[in-house]
Motif scaffolding. Structure first.
Motif, PDB file in Angstrom:
ATOM      1  N   LYS A  96      -6.086   0.243  17.015  1.00  0.00           N
ATOM      2  CA  LYS A  96      -6.155   0.982  15.929  1.00  0.00           C
ATOM      3  C   LYS A  96      -7.036   0.608  14.753  1.00  0.00           C
ATOM      4  O   LYS A  96      -7.357   1.342  13.904  1.00  0.00           O
ATOM      5  CB  LYS A  96      -4.608   1.150  15.279  1.00  0.00           C
ATOM      6  N   ASP A  97      -7.701  -0.697  14.830  1.00  0.00           N
ATOM      7  CA  ASP A  97      -8.560  -0.967  14.167  1.00  0.00           C
ATOM      8  C   ASP A  97      -9.920  -0.310  14.123  1.00  0.00           C
ATOM      9  O   ASP A  97     -10.756  -0.276  13.067  1.00  0.00           O
ATOM     10  CB  ASP A  97      -9.207  -2.509  14.191  1.00  0.00           C
ATOM     11  N   GLY A 125       5.558   3.360  13.620  1.00  0.00           N
ATOM     12  CA  GLY A 125       5.113   2.050  12.503  1.00  0.00           C
ATOM     13  C   GLY A 125       4.844   2.643  11.274  1.00  0.00           C
ATOM     14  O   GLY A 125       4.769   3.845  10.957  1.00  0.00           O
ATOM     15  N   GLU A 127       1.705   0.783  10.149  1.00  0.00           N
ATOM     16  CA  GLU A 127       0.592   0.108  10.083  1.00  0.00           C
ATOM     17  C   GLU A 127      -0.704   1.056  10.022  1.00  0.00           C
ATOM     18  O   GLU A 127      -0.760   2.195   9.905  1.00  0.00           O
ATOM     19  CB  GLU A 127       0.513  -1.104  11.440  1.00  0.00           C
ATOM     20  N   ARG A 128      -1.687   0.437  10.345  1.00  0.00           N
ATOM     21  CA  ARG A 128      -3.061   1.072  10.269  1.00  0.00           C
ATOM     22  C   ARG A 128      -2.920   2.684  10.505  1.00  0.00           C
ATOM     23  O   ARG A 128      -3.376   3.501  10.099  1.00  0.00           O
ATOM     24  CB  ARG A 128      -4.208   0.323  10.877  1.00  0.00           C
ATOM     25  N   LEU A 131      -0.950   4.961   8.951  1.00  0.00           N
ATOM     26  CA  LEU A 131      -1.500   5.085   7.513  1.00  0.00           C
ATOM     27  C   LEU A 131      -2.383   5.825   7.623  1.00  0.00           C
ATOM     28  O   LEU A 131      -2.807   6.776   6.613  1.00  0.00           O
ATOM     29  CB  LEU A 131      -1.825   3.708   6.877  1.00  0.00           C
ATOM     30  N   GLU A 164       1.112   5.810  -0.453  1.00  0.00           N
ATOM     31  CA  GLU A 164      -0.127   5.193   0.177  1.00  0.00           C
ATOM     32  C   GLU A 164      -1.162   6.502   0.520  1.00  0.00           C
ATOM     33  O   GLU A 164      -1.969   6.291   0.919  1.00  0.00           O
ATOM     34  CB  GLU A 164       0.127   4.383   1.538  1.00  0.00           C
TER      35      GLU A 164
ATOM     36  N   GLU B  69       3.737  -9.767  -1.193  1.00  0.00           N
ATOM     37  CA  GLU B  69       3.242 -10.165   0.247  1.00  0.00           C
ATOM     38  C   GLU B  69       4.194 -11.351   0.792  1.00  0.00           C
ATOM     39  O   GLU B  69       3.968 -12.440   0.642  1.00  0.00           O
ATOM     40  CB  GLU B  69       1.820 -10.529   0.215  1.00  0.00           C
TER      41      GLU B  69
END
Lengths: 276, 88
Positions: A96-97, A125, A127-128, A131, A164, B69
């Protein structure tokens, strides 16, 4: 198209029916004449191609286009059943990066010029990958099962959408729709399953549709046919109703009824099924 | 599932339990998400005042963000100054 709409199908939790719903809703929009693309954001774990039945036609993918290794038109797969339906598959070999915000924006903008509806199938999830799938969305379909972990995760993803997403960062709001899947009217009636009212009370999100627990869903994915393009079934009716609501052509959501028949015998069958 | 479970089932409705548990966990989750200390807007206002004492800065160019965090929080200040020519 200047009135293109970007819709993310998301849930937080995995296995609740995001990909099934993306395929079903995307295919139904196309069947009704709207030029639609379904986009798989689950880089590394792609499955939308399988559910859509075009897994053997994938040559280039989303990441190839991001990296300029292929053009968008080379990566888009045209559905063989619906002339208005296209799929943009995810990469299976990357992670996913590989999804950069600039890259995703470039692709979404290019798709907006061609399509009326851009349906983004989010990975599970927060995460990236998830998002990136929701960042550019104007509307979100939150897929929820009537079950505690799914409802909690849906609440979480609603919070993420509210903080976000690009619209949230601009001080605006992503329009949210609640799609309840794997709903079992009989179990709700017996007090074994959260009801529609319960879920709505907790999530406070406008209801788009209710898809009953249905054998037709597995049967459709087995064949690689979106539920809405497959044989007549309860799930097909419910997904088509949800699309009418999405398009503003219907205002009511139909609640699937309890199954008819001799209740006593039905309970015995269920009793046996649950003890196995 | 024993016959006793069936009898108990009538008294204790599991969907009701699910709803009650969810209401608690979700309200907790939401309060965590919206955690923002009260001093943040004040800090922002004073920062704008201090910085604009020395430079000709647009107050939109000062961003204050608090990120949680795990065990600690990061206070992120982002101040974009006008080009050096304007600073003198």
């Amino acid at each position: 198209m200047n009135n293109a709409k970007v819709i993310v199908v998301t849930s937080g939790k995995g296995g609740v029916g995001k990909t099934t719903s993306t395929a079903a809703i995307g295919a139904e929009l196309a069947r009704r004449g709207h030029k639609t693309v379904v986009v798989d954001f689950d880089v590394g774990l792609r499955n939308l191609d399988l559910v859509m039945g075009c897994e053997r036609r994938v040559i280039y993918d989303f990441i190839n286009v991001v990296n300029d290794e292929a053009t968008l038109s080379q990566a888009l797969i045209k559905d063989k059943r619906e002339p208005n339906l296209y799929i943009l598959p995810a990469s299976q070999t990357r992670n996913k990066d590989a999804l950069t915000q600039e890259g995703v924006e470039r692709i979404i903008d290019a798709l907006k010029a061609e399509f009326k509806f851009i349906i983004c199938d989010s990975p599970a999830g927060i995460e990236r990958g998830a998002l990136m799938a929701l960042y550019f969305a104007e509307e979100a379909i939150i897929v929820t099962n009537p079950e505690v972990s799914s409802v909690r995760d849906s609440d979480r993803i609603i919070g993420v959408l509210n903080s976000e997403s690009k619209l949230a960062k601009e001080g605006k709001e992503v329009k949210k729709h609640l799609l309840i899947t794997r709903y079992s009217p009989d179990r709700v009636k017996r007090g074994e399953m959260l009801s529609i009212d319960d879920i709505q009370e907790i999530l406070a999100t406008e209801l788009l549709g209710i898809i009953p627990e249905s054998q037709a869903v597995l049967s459709a994915s087995n064949q690689g046919v979106p539920v809405t393009l497959n044989d007549e079934s309860d799930a097909r009716v419910s997904y088509r109703n949800a699309v009418s609501k999405l398009l503003g052509e219907a205002s009511d959501v139909q609640i699937p009824g309890t199954s008819k028949g001799w209740g006593f015998l039905k309970n015995i069958r269920l009793f046996k099924g649950e003890t196995v | 599932m024993s016959i006793f479970d069936l009898i108990r089932f009538k008294n204790k409705n599991s969907a009701t339990t699910a709803k009650e548990r969810l209401q608690i966990v979700v309200s907790h989750q939401r309060s965590e998400q919206n955690q923002q200390p009260d001093f943040l807007p004040h800090l922002h206002k004073e920062l704008v005042e201090v910085v604009s004492k020395y430079t000709d800065i647009d107050k939109e160019q000062i961003q204050v963000e608090l990120q949680n965090e795990g065990d600690f929080s990061v206070l992120e200040l982002n101040i974009t100054l006008p080009s050096t020519a304007d600073l003198t």
